[in-house]
Design a protein around this motif. Structure first.
Motif, PDB file in Angstrom:
ATOM      1  N   LYS A   1      18.940 -11.755  77.168  1.00 56.89           N
ATOM      2  CA  LYS A   1      17.584 -11.261  77.412  1.00 56.89           C
ATOM      3  C   LYS A   1      17.587  -9.867  78.030  1.00 56.89           C
ATOM      4  O   LYS A   1      16.660  -9.088  77.816  1.00 56.89           O
ATOM      5  CB  LYS A   1      16.827 -12.226  78.319  1.00 56.89           C
ATOM      6  CG  LYS A   1      16.506 -13.562  77.670  1.00 56.89           C
ATOM      7  CD  LYS A   1      15.815 -14.499  78.658  1.00 56.89           C
ATOM      8  CE  LYS A   1      15.586 -15.875  78.058  1.00 56.89           C
ATOM      9  NZ  LYS A   1      14.967 -16.811  79.040  1.00 56.89           N
ATOM     10  N   LYS A   2      18.623  -9.539  78.786  1.00 51.63           N
ATOM     11  CA  LYS A   2      18.710  -8.210  79.404  1.00 51.63           C
ATOM     12  C   LYS A   2      19.059  -7.139  78.377  1.00 51.63           C
ATOM     13  O   LYS A   2      18.563  -6.015  78.453  1.00 51.63           O
ATOM     14  CB  LYS A   2      19.761  -8.224  80.520  1.00 51.63           C
ATOM     15  CG  LYS A   2      19.365  -9.062  81.730  1.00 51.63           C
ATOM     16  CD  LYS A   2      20.467  -9.066  82.781  1.00 51.63           C
ATOM     17  CE  LYS A   2      20.070  -9.928  83.975  1.00 51.63           C
ATOM     18  NZ  LYS A   2      21.162  -9.986  84.995  1.00 51.63           N
ATOM     19  N   GLN A   3      19.926  -7.471  77.425  1.00 52.43           N
ATOM     20  CA  GLN A   3      20.301  -6.552  76.342  1.00 52.43           C
ATOM     21  C   GLN A   3      20.355  -7.338  75.031  1.00 52.43           C
ATOM     22  O   GLN A   3      21.430  -7.701  74.554  1.00 52.43           O
ATOM     23  CB  GLN A   3      21.647  -5.878  76.634  1.00 52.43           C
ATOM     24  CG  GLN A   3      21.589  -4.897  77.787  1.00 52.43           C
ATOM     25  CD  GLN A   3      22.877  -4.102  77.953  1.00 52.43           C
ATOM     26  OE1 GLN A   3      23.113  -3.494  78.979  1.00 52.43           O
ATOM     27  NE2 GLN A   3      23.732  -4.093  76.937  1.00 52.43           N
TER      28      GLN A   3
ATOM     29  N   PRO B   1      15.528  -1.427  86.755  1.00 56.90           N
ATOM     30  CA  PRO B   1      15.292  -2.871  86.873  1.00 56.90           C
ATOM     31  C   PRO B   1      13.854  -3.282  86.599  1.00 56.90           C
ATOM     32  O   PRO B   1      13.576  -4.454  86.368  1.00 56.90           O
ATOM     33  CB  PRO B   1      15.668  -3.156  88.334  1.00 56.90           C
ATOM     34  CG  PRO B   1      15.494  -1.850  89.034  1.00 56.90           C
ATOM     35  CD  PRO B   1      15.869  -0.802  88.035  1.00 56.90           C
TER      36      PRO B   1
ATOM     37  N   ILE C   1      12.580  -3.231  77.554  1.00 57.75           N
ATOM     38  CA  ILE C   1      13.761  -3.838  76.937  1.00 57.75           C
ATOM     39  C   ILE C   1      13.558  -3.923  75.431  1.00 57.75           C
ATOM     40  O   ILE C   1      12.587  -4.507  74.958  1.00 57.75           O
ATOM     41  CB  ILE C   1      14.043  -5.229  77.531  1.00 57.75           C
ATOM     42  CG1 ILE C   1      14.448  -5.088  79.007  1.00 57.75           C
ATOM     43  CG2 ILE C   1      15.140  -5.935  76.735  1.00 57.75           C
ATOM     44  CD1 ILE C   1      14.687  -6.413  79.700  1.00 57.75           C
TER      45      ILE C   1
ATOM     46  N   ARG D   1      12.015  -2.532  84.012  1.00 57.61           N
ATOM     47  CA  ARG D   1      11.627  -2.446  82.601  1.00 57.61           C
ATOM     48  C   ARG D   1      10.907  -3.712  82.148  1.00 57.61           C
ATOM     49  O   ARG D   1      11.261  -4.816  82.544  1.00 57.61           O
ATOM     50  CB  ARG D   1      12.851  -2.214  81.711  1.00 57.61           C
ATOM     51  CG  ARG D   1      13.473  -0.848  81.878  1.00 57.61           C
ATOM     52  CD  ARG D   1      14.314  -0.466  80.676  1.00 57.61           C
ATOM     53  NE  ARG D   1      15.372  -1.433  80.384  1.00 57.61           N
ATOM     54  CZ  ARG D   1      16.072  -1.449  79.260  1.00 57.61           C
ATOM     55  NH1 ARG D   1      15.828  -0.576  78.312  1.00 57.61           N
ATOM     56  NH2 ARG D   1      17.021  -2.338  79.070  1.00 57.61           N
TER      57      ARG D   1
ATOM     58  N   GLU E   1      19.930   2.959  85.529  1.00 56.88           N
ATOM     59  CA  GLU E   1      19.406   1.699  86.035  1.00 56.88           C
ATOM     60  C   GLU E   1      17.887   1.744  86.061  1.00 56.88           C
ATOM     61  O   GLU E   1      17.287   2.692  86.566  1.00 56.88           O
ATOM     62  CB  GLU E   1      19.958   1.427  87.440  1.00 56.88           C
ATOM     63  CG  GLU E   1      21.447   1.102  87.460  1.00 56.88           C
ATOM     64  CD  GLU E   1      21.757  -0.203  86.735  1.00 56.88           C
ATOM     65  OE1 GLU E   1      20.918  -1.128  86.809  1.00 56.88           O
ATOM     66  OE2 GLU E   1      22.813  -0.282  86.085  1.00 56.88           O
TER      67      GLU E   1
ATOM     68  N   GLU F   1      20.472 -15.557  79.720  1.00 57.66           N
ATOM     69  CA  GLU F   1      19.969 -14.513  80.611  1.00 57.66           C
ATOM     70  C   GLU F   1      20.623 -13.161  80.300  1.00 57.66           C
ATOM     71  O   GLU F   1      19.970 -12.119  80.364  1.00 57.66           O
ATOM     72  CB  GLU F   1      20.206 -14.903  82.075  1.00 57.66           C
ATOM     73  CG  GLU F   1      19.345 -16.060  82.545  1.00 57.66           C
ATOM     74  CD  GLU F   1      17.856 -15.810  82.320  1.00 57.66           C
ATOM     75  OE1 GLU F   1      17.374 -14.728  82.714  1.00 57.66           O
ATOM     76  OE2 GLU F   1      17.174 -16.690  81.757  1.00 57.66           O
ATOM     77  N   ALA F   2      21.924 -13.187  79.966  1.00 57.84           N
ATOM     78  CA  ALA F   2      22.609 -11.935  79.603  1.00 57.84           C
ATOM     79  C   ALA F   2      22.012 -11.354  78.335  1.00 57.84           C
ATOM     80  O   ALA F   2      21.813 -10.133  78.231  1.00 57.84           O
ATOM     81  CB  ALA F   2      24.106 -12.188  79.427  1.00 57.84           C
TER      82      ALA F   2
ATOM     83  N   PRO G   1      10.041  -6.872  80.183  1.00 54.23           N
ATOM     84  CA  PRO G   1      10.972  -7.768  79.475  1.00 54.23           C
ATOM     85  C   PRO G   1      10.651  -7.896  77.998  1.00 54.23           C
ATOM     86  O   PRO G   1       9.571  -7.525  77.528  1.00 54.23           O
ATOM     87  CB  PRO G   1      10.773  -9.104  80.202  1.00 54.23           C
ATOM     88  CG  PRO G   1       9.374  -9.048  80.730  1.00 54.23           C
ATOM     89  CD  PRO G   1       9.156  -7.595  81.100  1.00 54.23           C
TER      90      PRO G   1
END
Length: 358
Positions: free
Chosen positions: A206-208, A43, A158, A45, A41, A203-204, A47
């Motif tokens: 953008k996270k991965q 959080p 990311i 990182r 984890e 949004e999902a 963007p």
């Protein structure tokens, strides 16, 4: 114009200096990087940047390091430039995905289904082009799809991935999975295992971040029924036939087809010479309207492959890769570029459209 050329030349010198300074650090950096650990984890990182065209690391920073190795991907991180990793998926006979394109090597094509993963792991990668640095030959292993994913997930910022469903017709013919599953099934299941999901710009996503690419339209149709992740249709020379539908790539870039395919994919990945073909004297001819028509259907355009060496640069660019990037970004309005030299593209973008914190 003279001032512009002076600025571009100055930036070339800066790039050479940066590469010279960082070269002694490469071997140390790639040794200490924990490539294949489980994701931790983080959080905080940084963007993903989405304000300028995507800098797509074509098989890692393979202008410097043998392609599709963990080290090639790590060097692209050190260059502070790789937004996306591009990787090719092939198979062993024990149904492991590999991050390698065997068709680019002087070996039998069937090596990817005739050998086990353990046997493949005894091999070491070599630089693809003889005019590039050969000093890293024989040092680095071929990696698996899961190892490739873990490298991205453990980056300090990311970083998206851009894997290819490679040679699906061949693989589905020669590799059999339990339950009648296909190449596409196993490919998507692996991505879902690592929580890659979400529509483009969600949004999902953008996270991965993830783009799935393939030269085979039917393979993308199958994948679209398995995942909502964004898909990219790769395009070869317009005279070449697809491996699955036996259509030419000219046929599948018609307006009618673009309207149809836009229901399944978010973009195209064309060979750049199909967009702006060169003439017999190696100067650019009149551009086609492919980008304009793709954008009219709300499709991204990510051409391939941009390389620094003179033999890959058309004469319009006067042996200057920065001028080539300027042309494609500002004249042709592309949305992303596959490049062997991510550091060069990054420096150009920082010069022309700097982003704080990168």
């Amino acid at each position: 114009m003279a001032l512009l050329k002076l600025q571009i030349r100055t930036f070339c010198y800066i790039l050479v200096i940066l590469l010279w300074i960082s070269a002694p650090q490469l071997s140390h950096a790639v040794r200490r990087y924990p490539y294949f650990r489980d994701q931790e984890e983080n959080p905080g990182r940084q963007p993903l940047q989405m304000q300028r065209p995507f800098n797509i690391a074509h098989r890692g920073s393979n202008g410097e390091i043998p392609e599709e190795t963990a080290e090639a991907y790590m060097v692209s991180f050190l260059r502070l430039c790789s937004v996306y990793l591009s990787s090719l998926r092939n198979m062993t006979n024990s149904t492991h995905f590999l991050a390698i394109d065997w068709t680019c090597r002087p070996v039998l094509l069937d090596i990817k289904v005739d050998f086990t993963l353990a046997e493949i792991k005894t091999l070491r990668a070599r630089q693809r082009f003889p005019f590039r640095d050969q000093s890293y030959n024989g040092k680095y292993q071929i990696i698996t799809f899961e190892e490739f994913i873990k490298i991205a997930l453990n980056a300090e910022r990311i970083v998206g991935i851009y894997p290819e469903i490679k040679s699906p017709v061949f693989v589905n013919k020669h590799v059999k999975w339990p339950g009648g599953k296909t190449h596409e099934d196993i490919f998507v299941e692996t991505l879902l295992k690592f929580n890659y999901t979400g529509k483009f710009f969600s949004e999902a996503w953008k996270k991965q971040p993830l783009f799935i690419q393939s030269f085979a339209p039917t393979s993308l149709f199958r994948a679209s029924n398995l995942t909502d992740s964004p898909l990219i249709l790769l395009l070869d020379d317009v005279t070449v036939n697809t491996q699955d539908t036996n259509q030419t790539y000219a046929e599948i870039t018609s307006d009618e087809y673009l309207k149809f395919i836009s229901k399944y994919v978010v973009g195209l990945g064309p060979w750049k010479d199909t967009i702006v073909p060169p003439n017999e004297k190696n100067y650019l001819a009149t551009p086609t309207d492919l980008i304009k028509r793709a954008h009219a259907h709300n499709l991204q355009v990510h051409p391939y492959t941009y390389r620094n060496e003179n033999k890959f640069l058309h004469f319009d660019f006067h042996q200057d890769p920065y001028q080539e990037y300027r042309y494609w970004i500002h004249n042709m309005s592309v949305d992303g570029m596959f490049t062997d030299f991510t550091g060069t593209l990054h420096l150009y973008q920082e010069w022309t459209s700097p982003l704080s914190g990168l």
